[in-house]
Enzyme design. Structure first.
Site, short mmCIF file in Angstrom:
data_model
loop_
_atom_site.label_atom_id
_atom_site.label_comp_id
_atom_site.label_asym_id
_atom_site.label_seq_id
_atom_site.Cartn_x
_atom_site.Cartn_y
_atom_site.Cartn_z
N ARG A 147 104.45 1.60 6.90
CA ARG A 147 104.62 1.39 8.34
C ARG A 147 105.93 2.04 8.75
O ARG A 147 106.95 1.86 8.10
CB ARG A 147 104.66 -0.11 8.63
CG ARG A 147 104.66 -0.44 10.10
CD ARG A 147 104.84 -1.93 10.34
NE ARG A 147 106.23 -2.24 10.59
CZ ARG A 147 106.67 -3.36 11.19
NH1 ARG A 147 105.80 -4.28 11.58
NH2 ARG A 147 107.94 -3.57 11.40
N TYR A 159 112.76 -3.84 17.96
CA TYR A 159 112.00 -4.58 16.97
C TYR A 159 111.65 -3.66 15.79
O TYR A 159 111.27 -2.52 15.98
CB TYR A 159 110.68 -5.13 17.57
CG TYR A 159 109.71 -5.45 16.46
CD1 TYR A 159 109.83 -6.63 15.75
CD2 TYR A 159 108.75 -4.52 16.04
CE1 TYR A 159 109.01 -6.89 14.67
CE2 TYR A 159 107.93 -4.78 14.97
CZ TYR A 159 108.07 -5.98 14.29
OH TYR A 159 107.27 -6.23 13.21
N ASP A 210 103.64 -0.51 14.54
CA ASP A 210 103.50 -1.80 15.23
C ASP A 210 104.14 -1.70 16.62
O ASP A 210 105.35 -1.49 16.73
CB ASP A 210 104.21 -2.88 14.39
CG ASP A 210 103.92 -4.30 14.87
OD1 ASP A 210 103.35 -4.46 15.97
OD2 ASP A 210 104.25 -5.25 14.13
N HIS A 212 104.03 -4.25 18.66
CA HIS A 212 104.54 -5.63 18.81
C HIS A 212 104.33 -6.20 20.21
O HIS A 212 105.25 -6.79 20.79
CB HIS A 212 106.02 -5.66 18.41
CG HIS A 212 106.39 -6.88 17.63
ND1 HIS A 212 107.23 -7.85 18.11
CD2 HIS A 212 106.03 -7.29 16.40
CE1 HIS A 212 107.38 -8.81 17.21
NE2 HIS A 212 106.65 -8.50 16.15
N GLU A 236 99.25 -1.25 15.68
CA GLU A 236 99.18 -2.72 15.64
C GLU A 236 99.66 -3.35 16.94
O GLU A 236 100.64 -2.88 17.53
CB GLU A 236 100.04 -3.18 14.47
CG GLU A 236 100.16 -4.67 14.30
CD GLU A 236 101.04 -5.01 13.10
OE1 GLU A 236 101.16 -4.16 12.18
OE2 GLU A 236 101.62 -6.10 13.09
N GLU A 262 98.10 -11.16 14.09
CA GLU A 262 99.05 -11.93 13.28
C GLU A 262 99.43 -13.24 13.95
O GLU A 262 99.83 -14.18 13.26
CB GLU A 262 100.30 -11.09 12.96
CG GLU A 262 101.14 -10.75 14.17
CD GLU A 262 102.35 -9.89 13.83
OE1 GLU A 262 102.22 -9.01 12.97
OE2 GLU A 262 103.41 -10.12 14.42
N ARG A 283 94.36 -9.11 11.60
CA ARG A 283 95.64 -9.33 10.92
C ARG A 283 95.91 -10.78 10.54
O ARG A 283 96.98 -11.09 10.00
CB ARG A 283 96.77 -8.88 11.86
CG ARG A 283 96.75 -7.42 12.17
CD ARG A 283 97.73 -6.64 11.36
NE ARG A 283 99.08 -7.09 11.46
CZ ARG A 283 99.90 -7.28 10.43
NH1 ARG A 283 99.46 -7.11 9.20
NH2 ARG A 283 101.16 -7.67 10.62
N GLU A 339 99.82 -6.33 4.26
CA GLU A 339 101.24 -6.05 4.54
C GLU A 339 102.11 -6.64 3.43
O GLU A 339 101.85 -7.75 2.96
CB GLU A 339 101.63 -6.68 5.88
CG GLU A 339 103.09 -6.44 6.27
CD GLU A 339 103.44 -7.05 7.63
OE1 GLU A 339 102.66 -7.88 8.14
OE2 GLU A 339 104.49 -6.68 8.17
N TRP A 402 108.64 -9.51 23.15
CA TRP A 402 109.54 -9.00 22.13
C TRP A 402 108.71 -8.28 21.07
O TRP A 402 109.00 -7.28 20.57
CB TRP A 402 110.32 -10.15 21.47
CG TRP A 402 111.01 -9.72 20.23
CD1 TRP A 402 112.08 -8.86 20.14
CD2 TRP A 402 110.71 -10.10 18.87
NE1 TRP A 402 112.45 -8.71 18.81
CE2 TRP A 402 111.63 -9.45 18.02
CE3 TRP A 402 109.73 -10.94 18.31
CZ2 TRP A 402 111.60 -9.60 16.62
CZ3 TRP A 402 109.70 -11.10 16.94
CH2 TRP A 402 110.64 -10.43 16.10
#
Ligand code: GCO
Ligand code: MG
Length: 402
Positions: A147, A159, A210, A212, A236, A262, A283, A339, A402
């Protein structure tokens, strides 16, 4: 086999972990991860105050029945706190059942479907060059998937980009630290990272990214489109998934594969995304999605629609979650990737484990159960420290994802 005792162990070897230990009248015990980053003590209380008193005396072998009892019996279904607690109980009971059988957990889940579990590592840096140097280090260590995250020009912090490259820890203050976010420079710079990555790292390695949850659907659609030439393994959390319909718009515009989930804690969070084939990878993982039992249900549904698994494996999930996830990954037919952010040495010492890394893949090992233990004396040397995840604000002060 009766449950004779159960207790919660909170330890902070560099970061907080919540562990449930269930003991039985046959001398076997099981361990489950109950860690919810930044909200650890709520799960500890849920377990201690509401779940454990109802477990004592129950038959430890009735895993599904206990899952249903805790899920339906609470009346207040779902939610990350409740489901992390259910997950911990479920994982500990699977651990006990596999120990009773004298088998590694994956054997009880149908046996291995593969020889090892492909994992992705995290390469990050303030600049593209720094990120690529990190990525090269992963390639040298045999990783097959990486990643990539890099700093955004003009922003102080982003992030996924950390000072400590080995052990990423976003929960950095007792109260949330505040970061400034701007989408436009990110949108412009992210494709440059992947253009440079393909030039430097070649095409044989799987590359992931990602977002996020910080983009709107149309911004995510554009990023997916801009990244198409670089053939990502996945993009992601392109946009928040509370509204699964948002992914229809992204899907209409891009063939970049999408991964989400996630923060999901139930099959219902994932249902529309899977059934409408709006994502490619789910995820969700053991500790937040109802343990092995909950995750198997999600994966079975996903398999019907050609969606593969890609379990969350950040370091804020304990080695117990990682161990259990690896047994699941090894045995599930529609496995995609796992991951893997390495835990610190202090964490690994508190949680001795059987899993091992070899040539880009992890294997859960052959120890009976999920193969992860806890050194309670060592754990007691690391008391809980209150830590929160950061928040983002836009340049005008507006709170942003975030
Ligand atoms: C990931 C995640 C993590 C989360 C973290 C929050 O893809 O690994 O996005 O980095 O931010 O798990 O506690
Ligand atoms: Mg993520």
């Amino acid at each position: 086999m009766k449950i004779t005792s159960a207790r919660v162990i909170v330890t902070s070897p560099g970061r907080n972990f919540v562990t449930l230990k269930i003991e039985t009248d046959q001398g076997l015990y099981g361990l489950g991860d109950a860690t919810l980053n930044g909200r650890e003590l709520s799960v500890a209380s849920y377990l201690t105050d509401h779940v454990i008193p109802t477990l004592i005396g129950r038959d430890a072998q009735r895993i599904e029945d206990i899952w249903q009892y805790l899920y339906k019996g609470a009346y207040w279904r779902r939610g990350p706190v409740t489901m992390s607690a259910v997950s911990a109980v479920d994982t500990a009971l699977w651990d006990i059942k596999a120990k009773q059988a004298g088998l590694p957990l994956y054997q009880l889940l149908g046996g291995a479907c593969r020889d090892g579990v492909m994992v992705y590592g995290h390469a990050n840096g303030e600049t593209i060059d720094e990120t690529l140097a990190e990525a090269q280090g992963y390639l040298d260590r045999g990783y097959l998937a990486i990643r990539l995250q890099t700093g955004v020009p003009g922003l102080k912090s982003t992030y996924g980009v950390s000072g400590d490259k080995m052990f990423y820890e976003p929960a950095d203050g007792a109260n949330p630290t505040e970061h400034v976010w701007a989408t436009a420079p990110y949108q412009r710079s992210a494709p440059d990272l992947f253009a440079a990555a393909r030039q430097n790292l070649g095409w044989d390695v799987h590359l992931l990214h990602d977002a996020h949850h910080r983009l709107t659907p149309i911004e995510a659609a554009r990023l997916g489109k801009d990244l198409e030439p670089y053939r990502l393994f996945w993009l992601e959390d392109a946009t928040p998934a509370e509204n699964p319909e948002a992914f229809r718009l992204i899907r209409r515009h891009t063939t970049t594969p999408l991964a989400v989930g996630e923060v999901f804690n139930s099959i219902h969070d994932a249902r529309t995304l899977i059934q409408e084939q709006l994502i490619d990878y789910i995820r969700s993982t053991v500790v937040h999605a109802g343990g092995i039992t909950g995750l198997r249900r999600i994966a079975s549904l996903a398999d019907l629609y050609g969606v593969k698994t890609g379990c969350h494996g950040a370091t804020d999930l304990s080695p117990i979650c990682m161990g259990a996830a690896l047994h699941f990954d090894l045995s599930v037919p529609n496995f995609g990737v796992q991951e893997y952010m390495r835990h610190s040495e202090a964490t690994d010492a508190v949680f001795p484990h059987a899993y091992r890394f070899d040539a880009g893949r992890l294997h859960p090992g052959e120890a009976p159960g999920h193969g992860v233990d806890i050194d309670e004396d060592l754990a007691a040397q690391y008391p809980y420290e209150r830590r929160s995840l950061p928040v983002n604000r836009l340049e005008d002060g507006t709170i942003h994802d975030w």
